[in-house]
Design a protein around this motif. Structure first.
Motif, PDB file in Angstrom:
ATOM      1  N   LYS A  51       0.916  -1.280   0.119  1.00 16.34           N
ATOM      2  CA  LYS A  51      -0.150  -0.174   0.009  1.00 16.34           C
ATOM      3  C   LYS A  51       0.837   1.152   0.031  1.00 16.34           C
ATOM      4  CE  LYS A  51      -3.657   2.392   2.551  1.00 16.34           C
ATOM      5  NZ  LYS A  51      -3.873   2.928   3.931  1.00 16.34           N
ATOM      6  N   LYS A  54       2.600   1.657  -3.474  1.00 14.25           N
ATOM      7  CA  LYS A  54       1.478   2.147  -4.353  1.00 14.25           C
ATOM      8  C   LYS A  54       1.329   3.791  -4.025  1.00 14.25           C
ATOM      9  CE  LYS A  54      -2.815   1.462  -6.498  1.00 14.25           C
ATOM     10  NZ  LYS A  54      -2.810   2.864  -6.861  1.00 14.25           N
ATOM     11  N   THR A  55       1.230   4.158  -2.771  1.00 16.77           N
ATOM     12  CA  THR A  55       1.179   5.571  -2.794  1.00 16.77           C
ATOM     13  C   THR A  55       2.240   6.420  -2.929  1.00 16.77           C
ATOM     14  OG1 THR A  55      -0.438   4.836  -0.735  1.00 16.77           O
ATOM     15  CG2 THR A  55       0.662   7.295  -0.986  1.00 16.77           C
TER      16      THR A  55
END
Length: 131
Positions: A51, A54-55
């Motif tokens: 996560k 990806k951010t």
């Protein structure tokens, strides 16, 4: 334009408050910042969670990009490393010499938090952002 070194991006994504990360936070969207392949790799390889990866990737891919390698810059980087060694200075990471040389070649300023770049400023003419 300003290149932001991985030393600052890593602190930024880790939530570390420094004068450099404060400058970066205030400058995103207001100051022309670029990223290069070497820095993109260094920053993204350190993320543990998918996560967070990806951010960060989504944010970094919105920043204008320049390839940082090639034969000419490899030769100039080697020459700069040798010039510093002749002055008794050993840069700890080859990639830092490549990043500094890239900035010198393209007349970019560098925002960093890594002492190796200070020698490049003093002896090679690297332009540094001092927030």
């Amino acid at each position: 334009m300003i290149l932001v070194d991985s030393s600052v991006w890593i602190d930024y994504f880790n939530g570390k408050k420094t004068v450099q990360t404060d400058w970066l936070d205030a400058s995103l969207g207001n100051v022309p910042i670029i990223i290069g392949d070497l820095i993109l790799t260094e920053v993204l390889q350190g993320f543990q969670s998918d996560k967070d990866f990806k951010t960060a990737k989504d944010l970094l891919l919105r920043i204008p990009f320049m390839a940082m390698g090639g034969q000419e810059l490899a030769l100039k980087s080697a020459m700069n490393y040798r010039a510093l060694r002749k002055k008794g200075i050993t840069v700890r990471k080859t990639i830092d010499v490549m990043i500094g040389t890239f900035c010198i070649h393209y007349r970019l300023s560098l925002l960093h938090d890594d002492r190796d770049f200070d020698h490049m400023e003093n002896f090679l003419g690297l332009k540094i952002i001092n927030p």
